[in-house]
Motif scaffolding. Structure first.
Motif, short mmCIF file in Angstrom:
data_model
loop_
_atom_site.label_atom_id
_atom_site.label_comp_id
_atom_site.label_asym_id
_atom_site.label_seq_id
_atom_site.Cartn_x
_atom_site.Cartn_y
_atom_site.Cartn_z
N TYR A 18 0.81 -1.20 0.00
CA TYR A 18 0.00 0.00 0.00
C TYR A 18 0.86 1.26 0.00
O TYR A 18 0.49 2.27 -0.59
N GLY A 19 1.99 1.19 0.64
CA GLY A 19 2.92 2.32 0.58
C GLY A 19 3.46 2.53 -0.82
O GLY A 19 3.61 3.66 -1.27
N TRP A 20 3.75 1.44 -1.50
CA TRP A 20 4.22 1.54 -2.89
C TRP A 20 3.15 2.14 -3.77
O TRP A 20 3.43 3.03 -4.58
N ILE A 21 1.89 1.71 -3.62
CA ILE A 21 0.79 2.27 -4.41
C ILE A 21 0.64 3.75 -4.09
O ILE A 21 0.49 4.59 -5.00
N TRP A 22 0.67 4.13 -2.83
CA TRP A 22 0.48 5.52 -2.43
C TRP A 22 1.57 6.41 -3.01
O TRP A 22 1.30 7.51 -3.48
N ARG A 23 2.81 5.94 -2.99
CA ARG A 23 3.91 6.74 -3.55
C ARG A 23 3.80 6.92 -5.04
O ARG A 23 4.25 7.93 -5.58
N HIS A 24 3.20 5.98 -5.76
CA HIS A 24 3.13 6.06 -7.21
C HIS A 24 1.87 6.73 -7.74
O HIS A 24 1.75 6.93 -8.94
N LEU A 25 0.93 7.08 -6.87
CA LEU A 25 -0.25 7.82 -7.32
C LEU A 25 0.13 9.28 -7.52
O LEU A 25 0.92 9.84 -6.76
N PRO A 26 -0.44 9.91 -8.56
CA PRO A 26 -0.12 11.32 -8.80
C PRO A 26 -0.90 12.25 -7.88
O PRO A 26 -1.95 11.89 -7.34
N GLY A 27 -0.40 13.47 -7.70
CA GLY A 27 -1.13 14.50 -6.98
C GLY A 27 -0.75 14.61 -5.52
O GLY A 27 0.13 13.93 -5.01
N ASN A 28 -1.50 15.51 -4.85
CA ASN A 28 -1.28 15.72 -3.42
C ASN A 28 -2.10 14.70 -2.63
O ASN A 28 -2.65 13.76 -3.18
N VAL A 29 -2.19 14.89 -1.32
CA VAL A 29 -2.84 13.91 -0.46
C VAL A 29 -4.31 13.75 -0.81
O VAL A 29 -4.83 12.63 -0.86
N TRP A 30 -5.01 14.85 -1.09
CA TRP A 30 -6.45 14.77 -1.39
C TRP A 30 -6.70 14.07 -2.72
O TRP A 30 -7.64 13.28 -2.84
N VAL A 31 -5.87 14.34 -3.70
CA VAL A 31 -6.02 13.68 -5.00
C VAL A 31 -5.71 12.19 -4.86
O VAL A 31 -6.42 11.34 -5.40
N LYS A 32 -4.66 11.86 -4.11
CA LYS A 32 -4.33 10.46 -3.88
C LYS A 32 -5.45 9.74 -3.15
O LYS A 32 -5.78 8.59 -3.46
N ALA A 33 -6.04 10.40 -2.16
CA ALA A 33 -7.15 9.79 -1.42
C ALA A 33 -8.35 9.56 -2.33
O ALA A 33 -9.00 8.50 -2.26
N LEU A 34 -8.66 10.52 -3.20
CA LEU A 34 -9.78 10.37 -4.12
C LEU A 34 -9.51 9.24 -5.12
O LEU A 34 -10.39 8.40 -5.38
N ILE A 35 -8.30 9.18 -5.67
CA ILE A 35 -7.95 8.11 -6.60
C ILE A 35 -7.99 6.76 -5.89
O ILE A 35 -8.48 5.77 -6.46
N SER A 36 -7.53 6.70 -4.65
CA SER A 36 -7.58 5.44 -3.89
C SER A 36 -9.01 4.99 -3.67
O SER A 36 -9.32 3.80 -3.79
N LEU A 37 -9.90 5.92 -3.35
CA LEU A 37 -11.31 5.59 -3.16
C LEU A 37 -11.93 5.07 -4.45
O LEU A 37 -12.64 4.07 -4.45
N VAL A 38 -11.65 5.73 -5.57
CA VAL A 38 -12.18 5.29 -6.85
C VAL A 38 -11.64 3.92 -7.22
O VAL A 38 -12.40 3.05 -7.69
N LEU A 39 -10.36 3.68 -6.98
CA LEU A 39 -9.79 2.36 -7.27
C LEU A 39 -10.42 1.27 -6.40
O LEU A 39 -10.72 0.17 -6.88
N ALA A 40 -10.63 1.56 -5.13
CA ALA A 40 -11.24 0.57 -4.23
C ALA A 40 -12.68 0.28 -4.67
O ALA A 40 -13.10 -0.89 -4.68
N LEU A 41 -13.43 1.31 -5.04
CA LEU A 41 -14.80 1.09 -5.51
C LEU A 41 -14.82 0.31 -6.82
O LEU A 41 -15.69 -0.53 -7.04
#
Length: 69
Positions: A18-41
């Motif tokens: 999960y740390g590897w995924i978080w580091r490779h997502l683009p954007g700041n914390v809010w963008v990463k959180a939104l992308i993570s939510l969309v990926l999980a859904l």
């Protein structure tokens, strides 16, 4: 060198999948959180729409071995 599970895994530079995924997502914390939510859904949607219906006939849910007495 010690082997085993550490209480703080990121202390020696390993933060896991999960740390590897978080580091490779683009954007700041809010963008990463939104992308993570969309990926999980998306993963949940794919599981419920495609994987679980495919696997249901292969699973023995209706093979009951208890007799009516």
């Amino acid at each position: 060198m010690t082997y085993g599970v550490r209480l703080v895994p990121w202390r020696d530079g390993r933060d896991g999948m999960y740390g590897w995924i978080w580091r490779h997502l683009p954007g700041n914390v809010w963008v990463k959180a939104l992308i993570s939510l969309v990926l999980a859904l998306a993963v949940v949607y794919i599981l419920f729409q495609y994987v679980f219906p495919w696997a249901e006939p292969l699973l023995p849910f209706n093979d009951v071995t208890v007799d009516n007495q």
